[in-house]
Design a protein around this motif. Sequence first.
Motif, PDB file in Angstrom:
ATOM      1  N   LEU A 232       0.850  -1.187   0.000  1.00 32.59           N
ATOM      2  CA  LEU A 232       0.000   0.000   0.000  1.00 32.59           C
ATOM      3  C   LEU A 232       0.885   1.236   0.000  1.00 32.59           C
ATOM      4  N   ASP A 233       0.578   2.196  -0.865  1.00 32.63           N
ATOM      5  CA  ASP A 233       1.345   3.439  -0.914  1.00 32.63           C
ATOM      6  C   ASP A 233       0.397   4.610  -1.100  1.00 32.63           C
ATOM      7  N   VAL A 238      -0.539  -0.718  -4.669  1.00 37.14           N
ATOM      8  CA  VAL A 238       0.374  -0.573  -5.800  1.00 37.14           C
ATOM      9  C   VAL A 238       0.993  -1.904  -6.209  1.00 37.14           C
ATOM     10  N   PHE A 239       0.808  -2.943  -5.385  1.00 34.84           N
ATOM     11  CA  PHE A 239       1.340  -4.265  -5.720  1.00 34.84           C
ATOM     12  C   PHE A 239       0.536  -5.306  -4.968  1.00 34.84           C
ATOM     13  N   ASP A 240       0.188  -6.402  -5.671  1.00 38.36           N
ATOM     14  CA  ASP A 240      -0.585  -7.488  -5.069  1.00 38.36           C
ATOM     15  C   ASP A 240      -0.191  -8.770  -5.785  1.00 38.36           C
ATOM     16  N   VAL A 260       7.640   2.092  -3.293  1.00 40.49           N
ATOM     17  CA  VAL A 260       7.471   2.942  -2.119  1.00 40.49           C
ATOM     18  C   VAL A 260       8.707   3.770  -1.804  1.00 40.49           C
ATOM     19  N   GLY A 261       9.891   3.206  -2.051  1.00 39.18           N
ATOM     20  CA  GLY A 261      11.124   3.862  -1.663  1.00 39.18           C
ATOM     21  C   GLY A 261      11.800   3.073  -0.563  1.00 39.18           C
ATOM     22  N   ASP A 262      12.603   3.715   0.252  1.00 33.54           N
ATOM     23  CA  ASP A 262      13.341   3.037   1.307  1.00 33.54           C
ATOM     24  C   ASP A 262      12.376   2.333   2.260  1.00 33.54           C
ATOM     25  N   TYR A 263      12.834   1.240   2.859  1.00 36.28           N
ATOM     26  CA  TYR A 263      12.014   0.473   3.794  1.00 36.28           C
ATOM     27  C   TYR A 263      12.740   0.347   5.118  1.00 36.28           C
ATOM     28  N   ASP A 264      11.922   0.040   6.150  1.00 36.39           N
ATOM     29  CA  ASP A 264      12.463  -0.196   7.488  1.00 36.39           C
ATOM     30  C   ASP A 264      12.165  -1.640   7.862  1.00 36.39           C
TER      31      ASP A 264
END
Length: 266
Positions: A232-233, A238-240, A260-264
């Motif tokens: 989810l963005d 945005v992806f499934d 999404v970009g960087d992740y944690d």
Amino acid sequence: MVSSIDLRGVFIKTLIYTESNLIPMDTILSLNNVSKKFGNMPVLKDIDLDIKKGEFVALLGANGAGKTTLVKIMSALSSPSEGTVMVNGNDISNDQGSLRGIIGVISHETYLYNDLTAVENLHFFGQMYSIASENLEARINGLLEEVELVKRADDRVSTFSRGMKQRLSIARALLHEPSILFLDEPYTGLDQHAAHTFEKVLLELDPKDTTRLMITHDINRAYHMCDRVIILDKGSIVFDSLMSQVVSAEELRDIYSSHVGDYDTF
């Protein structure tokens, strides 16, 4: 109800008809054009989503993407600004009380009463869910054993560590044997041992009886535990994909970053 049949008369698929769409019989949860606004701020935008019975779905996304809001709507804790949510073919807005009886929620909020003991908390929730008294005691004892809290059963929750409270909240959520289990960052506050205990309980749930959806930032855990992933963005999916279509946790990280970009990770 509509059935599709091939030329030989062999049954292929049965669908439940609703005013908005056709929902496959194996779908336990269906969202159609679900949007949510807080004031003028859109949080969710036209979400269409079907979740099948028995699926274990990972929901990924950055902070503020709308993940918790989406789960609150699916679990009848909040209402959408637009759109419909169907559980077992029933519009959740028509009978939230009974539908909540088939839903379990585990989050960073334990929903426990600090002044009650572990057993008293579970008795309270068991009565709230109208679990028959002849079954409740055995159910409580079994769950306390599973989450390794038997020795603290008669202690007040106020004396528990954060990890112990979270383990008791797992027992609370599973007490009424929910058909759908929502997990909002369920590993928050769990040490390594407690996390392992929780994971064991979670993976031992029979998929014939329990559908699971877990919000997490831990991509590695999501990849190895879940059979479907949704990203989810900014309030939109945005992806499934089925997790079997993703080669590795590293690829899932790359997919996440591309959307999404960087992740944690925790």
